[in-house]
Design a protein around this motif. Structure first.
Motif, mmCIF file in Angstrom:
data_model
loop_
_atom_site.group_PDB
_atom_site.id
_atom_site.type_symbol
_atom_site.label_atom_id
_atom_site.label_comp_id
_atom_site.label_asym_id
_atom_site.label_seq_id
_atom_site.Cartn_x
_atom_site.Cartn_y
_atom_site.Cartn_z
ATOM 1 N N LEU A 518 0.835 -1.195 0.000
ATOM 2 C CA LEU A 518 0.000 0.000 0.000
ATOM 3 C C LEU A 518 0.872 1.248 0.000
ATOM 4 C CD1 LEU A 518 -2.793 -0.822 2.627
ATOM 5 C CD2 LEU A 518 -2.953 -0.953 0.139
ATOM 6 N N TRP A 519 0.411 2.270 -0.703
ATOM 7 C CA TRP A 519 1.120 3.546 -0.749
ATOM 8 C C TRP A 519 0.126 4.681 -0.501
ATOM 9 C CZ3 TRP A 519 3.540 -0.506 -2.766
ATOM 10 C CH2 TRP A 519 4.932 -0.509 -2.822
ATOM 11 N N HIS A 520 0.598 5.697 0.188
ATOM 12 C CA HIS A 520 -0.131 6.956 0.313
ATOM 13 C C HIS A 520 0.739 8.002 -0.357
ATOM 14 C CE1 HIS A 520 -1.799 10.438 2.932
ATOM 15 N NE2 HIS A 520 -2.515 10.287 1.826
ATOM 16 N N GLY A 521 0.376 8.364 -1.589
ATOM 17 C CA GLY A 521 1.260 9.213 -2.376
ATOM 18 C C GLY A 521 2.540 8.448 -2.679
ATOM 19 N N ALA A 524 5.332 4.554 1.183
ATOM 20 C CA ALA A 524 4.852 3.187 1.355
ATOM 21 C C ALA A 524 4.362 3.002 2.786
ATOM 22 C CB ALA A 524 5.972 2.198 1.049
ATOM 23 N N LEU A 525 3.157 2.430 2.918
ATOM 24 C CA LEU A 525 2.681 2.100 4.250
ATOM 25 C C LEU A 525 3.406 0.857 4.755
ATOM 26 C CD1 LEU A 525 -1.174 2.728 3.976
ATOM 27 C CD2 LEU A 525 0.679 4.337 4.408
ATOM 28 N N ALA A 543 -4.857 2.346 13.705
ATOM 29 C CA ALA A 543 -3.860 3.421 13.808
ATOM 30 C C ALA A 543 -3.642 4.094 12.460
ATOM 31 C CB ALA A 543 -2.544 2.857 14.352
ATOM 32 N N ALA A 544 -3.525 3.300 11.392
ATOM 33 C CA ALA A 544 -3.304 3.865 10.066
ATOM 34 C C ALA A 544 -4.529 4.661 9.606
ATOM 35 C CB ALA A 544 -2.984 2.758 9.073
ATOM 36 N N THR A 559 -6.558 9.207 -0.044
ATOM 37 C CA THR A 559 -6.653 8.131 -1.025
ATOM 38 C C THR A 559 -5.337 7.376 -1.033
ATOM 39 O OG1 THR A 559 -8.235 9.315 -2.412
ATOM 40 C CG2 THR A 559 -6.990 7.540 -3.448
ATOM 41 N N ILE A 560 -5.421 6.073 -0.819
ATOM 42 C CA ILE A 560 -4.221 5.240 -0.852
ATOM 43 C C ILE A 560 -4.322 4.297 -2.052
ATOM 44 C CG2 ILE A 560 -3.825 5.388 1.622
ATOM 45 C CD1 ILE A 560 -5.114 2.673 1.958
#
Length: 684
Positions: A518-521, A524-525, A543-544, A559-560
């Protein structure tokens, strides 16, 4: 019992042209002057086990030339061997002619890439290795070179493959009242250049002829109209676009009366095609003809309609082939009754094509997905397993009827019926569910080697600005030409604004790909801290989600992206919401709107029932009403409108309970009552 293994190994280098490879064919196979793509391949054939009367073999195919998006490998047995079973490829063998086709996960071969499949076979007398293999119809000798087939010598299968993808210039030359009669601007060469630059290789040019015909018996086409059709065709061919030209809305305007005016309709139809054939007979092979769009007949059962379609297709074939010039071997495209993909209609068209015994004929059907999903009615709000199975089985029927018999198929129109640019809300489906539809359709077409021609009456390409209205939708169509994309069970996670945030899970649809994170922008998460993956279940931690929701303002907070080993990332929206609030309202059957505080949520669908539980409103076979035709959310104005069409289907003075379903998961009941032309409403 098997005897000791006997192994035969023979390596052959096989030059090939990839019939379904868009890059190779659009580079010039069909008469263009641009350079043709180099092709070649290598085959490693190995008998891995042999016993009395039977054997197993493995075949490895390596592409040495330009990338291909689909492949067929053919060979002929020299001593009567037969394929009895096959794995990791689709068996299309017929008697001594063996044929294997790529499956979805191995259909595309990059330069230097290989794929393997195995099969079980039978033999008697000898089990000689095949002398040669053919990849997509071409024998290779191990070298890499340009195709040697004359440019105008493409097979029907090759030509149709080179059309992929295609684009309809919809609601223009087919519009009633003139080319701009239905709201689109005049076709320009710049428009066609834009379509080509966006990756399309063909256009379907729907033309309605009736308003431009002289009287019987000649039905002379207005020369200016014929010149205009020729001008657009010339522009397209000059810009490396194939053209599929047809008779369009005439099908329902006057051809539908054929059961009661057989000779009159046939005479008019033949007159039109005689003139079209004469005008375009010297055009190159980039021009194809389609006999008629969606043939349909008033008050006629399907079986009788099939007979009439057969008669029209045969007349079309006779006229065009008899007109001489390049029409003698031009690609001709023939539809089923109403371009249906139902098996009886497919069988009827197959019988016609078999009877004509002409190698340059293609079949065409239309596919908009199952109607409840395509327009959002009867609860068809999601790309469910049922919707996916409906699409899959449709492609399978068409493939088994035509493609397996080497008859190419053009999906002459496809898309979503509720995707309408004239509405402020596009589409009627939830957005992620729409993307799944496009992803699935592109995959099925690639897997079954069919050419798609998008129906676009202005909803996809803005013809005034020459820009795509929704670049992400277009990206799914682009990406789907070569690979799958991963998705998930939903594209949104709804968090109650004042509620406690907990872990939230989605099911991943890998579509044969590997989940990469997963990425947020650009960030990387972290797996473990931000999310976990167990099998196909993706879980975002509380938490995320708390971090991503931020101040939890109504609407999308973040948006992820779920990224996979290929294709487009799947966007997941983190949304804060509260239960929507609906207020009292009064109005008329022509203008009624319910004041609504959506509070970050969005409307999925609406039910309408009377007090006894029966369905109210149009389409009373279902309580779930059709989006836009009966109800219209307006998020900017804060209202849900009910249309006059809805109230026309509502009984006088009898309260109707509306149940609004929201994507956040809740439902709200609301009661409306019609008295004459006056309507009142209140929360239930």
């Amino acid at each position: 019992m098997k005897s000791s293994t006997t192994v035969h190994r023979r390596r052959m280098r096989l030059g090939a042209i990839a019939a379904a490879a868009v890059t190779a064919l659009t580079a010039g196979l069909l008469g263009a002057v641009s350079a043709q793509a180099a092709q070649g391949c290598e085959v490693d054939y190995e008998v891995t086990g042999q016993w009395s009367g039977g054997f197993n073999a493995n075949v490895e195919v390596t592409n040495l030339g330009e990338p291909v998006s689909n492949w067929d490998l053919e060979w002929t047995w020299p001593d009567g061997q037969r394929v009895t079973d096959m794995w990791n490829a689709k068996d299309k063998s017929k008697a001594a002619s063996a044929k294997a086709s790529g499956l979805g996960y191995n259909a595309a071969l990059a330069t230097g890439a290989s794929t393997s499949f195995g099969f079980a076979g039978s033999w008697s007398g000898a089990n000689t290795t095949p002398a040669e293999f053919r990849l997509n119809g071409r024998v290779c000798d191990g070298s890499v070179s340009e195709p040697t087939t004359p440019p105008n010598g493409a097979t029907a299968m090759e030509q149709v493959a080179a059309m992929q993808p295609g684009w309809n210039v919809g609601n223009t030359l087919d519009a009633l009242g003139g080319e701009t009669g239905w709201g689109n601007p005049l076709i320009t060469e710049e428009l066609l250049q834009t379509v080509k630059a966006e990756g399309y290789n063909s256009i379907r040019l729907p033309v309605t002829w009736d308003e431009n015909l002289g009287p019987a018996p000649d039905y002379t086409i207005d020369p200016a109209w014929l010149d205009r059709v020729a001008e657009v065709t010339d522009w397209a061919i000059a810009n490396d676009l194939q053209v599929l030209l047809n008779i369009h809305h005439d099908s329902w305007m006057w051809m539908s009366t054929m059961p009661t005016d057989h000779d009159g309709v046939l005479s008019k139809y033949e007159a039109i095609w005689t003139q079209i054939a004469e005008r375009f007979k010297d055009y190159p092979s980039e021009l194809s003809f389609e006999s008629v769009n969606e043939p349909q007949f008033a008050d006629t059962e399907a079986a009788a309609g099939d007979v009439l379609v057969h008669e029209l297709n045969v007349a079309f074939h006779e006229i065009v082939r008899g007109s001489g010039g390049n029409n003698e071997d031009r690609l001709l495209v023939m539809p089923t009754l109403v371009t249906s993909a139902d098996q009886p209609q497919l069988d009827a068209l197959k019988a016609t094509i078999d009877e004509l015994d002409d190698d340059m004929i293609a079949a065409t059907v239309h596919m908009y997905g199952p109607w409840p999903f395509s327009v959002n009615i009867a609860g068809g709000t999601t790309y469910s397993e049922q919707v996916e199975q409906d699409i899959t089985s449709t492609f399978e029927r068409v493939n088994d009827t035509f493609v397996d018999s080497d008859i190419p198929v053009i999906i002459g129109e496809w898309g979503v019926l509720g995707y309408d640019w004239t509405r402020p809300i596009v589409p009627s489906q939830q957005y992620g569910e729409l993307l799944k539809f496009f992803e699935g359709m592109m995959y099925q077409a690639r897997d079954k080697q069919m050419t798609l021609m998008l129906w676009d009456a202005g909803s996809y390409l803005n013809r005034d600005t020459l820009e795509w209205r929704d670049p992400l939708v277009q990206s799914y169509m682009d990406s789907g030409l070569t690979t799958r994309s991963g998705t998930a069970s939903f594209d949104s996670i709804y968090l109650e604004k004042a509620g406690t945030i907990a872990d939230e899970s989605l099911a991943l649809n890998h579509n044969g790909l590997e989940f990469k994170g997963l990425w947020h922008g650009d960030t990387a998460l972290t797996e473990g801290a931000d999310y976990t993956v167990t099998g196909d279940t993706l879980t975002l931690t509380a938490a995320a989600l708390t971090r991503l929701a931020g101040d939890r303002a109504y609407g999308t907070n973040a948006t992820i992206e779920a990224r996979f080993s290929a294709g487009l990332p799947w966007r997941i929206h983190i949304i804060s919401y509260d239960t929507s609030q609906l207020s009292d309202a009064s109005g008329t059957t022509d203008a009624f709107a319910i004041p609504t505080q959506f509070n970050g949520d969005q409307l999925a669908t609406m039910e309408a029932k009377y007090a006894d539980g029966t369905s109210a409103g149009p389409h009373d076979w279902t309580s779930f009403k059709e989006f836009w035709a009966t109800y219209r959310p307006d998020y900017s104005a804060g209202a849900i409108g009910l249309t006059s069409d809805f109230f026309n289907g509502v009984r006088e003075g009898e309260p109707v309970t509306l149940t609004f379903h929201f994507w956040g998961g809740g439902t709200i009941d609301y009661t409306v009552t019609k008295t004459g032309t006056t309507v009142t409403g209140t929360p239930a």
